[in-house]
Structures are given as structure tokens and as C-alpha cells.
Design an enzyme around this catalytic site. Structure first.
Site, PDB file in Angstrom:
ATOM      1  CG  MET A   1      68.059  27.253  27.577  1.00  0.00           C
ATOM      2  SD  MET A   1      66.961  26.307  28.776  1.00  0.00           S
ATOM      3  CE  MET A   1      66.729  24.152  27.237  1.00  0.00           C
ATOM      4  N   PRO A   2      70.754  29.709  26.370  1.00  0.00           N
ATOM      5  CG  PRO A   2      71.093  30.972  24.709  1.00  0.00           C
ATOM      6  CD  PRO A   2      70.236  30.001  24.754  1.00  0.00           C
ATOM      7  CE1 TYR A   3      68.340  33.316  33.933  1.00  0.00           C
ATOM      8  CE2 TYR A   3      70.623  33.531  34.193  1.00  0.00           C
ATOM      9  CZ  TYR A   3      69.062  33.189  34.799  1.00  0.00           C
ATOM     10  OH  TYR A   3      69.336  34.778  35.988  1.00  0.00           O
ATOM     11  CB  THR A  39      66.103  28.338  23.029  1.00  0.00           C
ATOM     12  OG1 THR A  39      66.892  28.656  22.170  1.00  0.00           O
ATOM     13  CG2 THR A  39      65.471  26.874  22.249  1.00  0.00           C
ATOM     14  CG  PHE A  41      65.179  31.125  28.977  1.00  0.00           C
ATOM     15  CD1 PHE A  41      63.845  30.957  29.424  1.00  0.00           C
ATOM     16  CD2 PHE A  41      65.662  30.064  28.287  1.00  0.00           C
ATOM     17  CE1 PHE A  41      62.906  30.071  29.480  1.00  0.00           C
ATOM     18  CE2 PHE A  41      64.951  29.210  28.280  1.00  0.00           C
ATOM     19  CZ  PHE A  41      63.506  28.847  28.827  1.00  0.00           C
TER      20      PHE A  41
END
Length: 70
Positions: A1-3, A39, A41
């Protein structure tokens, strides 16, 4: 889940440009890291030019000096 957090000065970035940054960032992470866009953000923060410094001065001061030099 990269941000991913993108910070830019608040000098007229349009909604279309922000969307392009979000899409491009999501596509890059998908292509390079195989991260699914659903996934990923991406947050874009717009910073006042008085709160952004470069080369020992604020961007506000830099922009004013550049305008005088034109």
C-alpha cells in the site's frame, strides 16, 4: 500500500494538473513496483510560498526579486 506525498507551492496548480500528478504517480508505481492503483495513495499538499525556502530565502521573496529582474 504505497503512500506518496507531493508538495508544491500554492502558485496556481490546477485540478487537472493535480489529477495528472495522481494518475502519473499511480501509473509509475504500478509499472515499476507492480503496485495496484487501487492501493496507492497520493496526497498533494499546497504550501504557502512564505513557508517554502530555497537558497536561504522564501519563495515569496525569490518570486518578487525575479519579477523585478524582468
Amino acid at each position: 500500500m504505497p503512500y506518496v506525498n507531493i508538495r508544491v507551492t500554492n502558485e496556481g496548480v490546477t485540478a487537472a494538473q493535480k489529477l495528472e500528478l495522481i494518475e502519473g504517480t499511480s501509473d509509475l508505481l504500478h509499472r515499476v513496483l507492480n503496485k495496484h492503483p487501487s492501493t496507492t495513495f497520493v496526497v498533494i499538499d499546497e504550501v504557502e510560498t512564505d513557508n517554502w525556502g530555497v537558497n536561504r530565502e522564501t519563495v515569496t521573496t525569490l518570486r518578487a526579486r525575479q519579477a523585478l529582474e524582468k
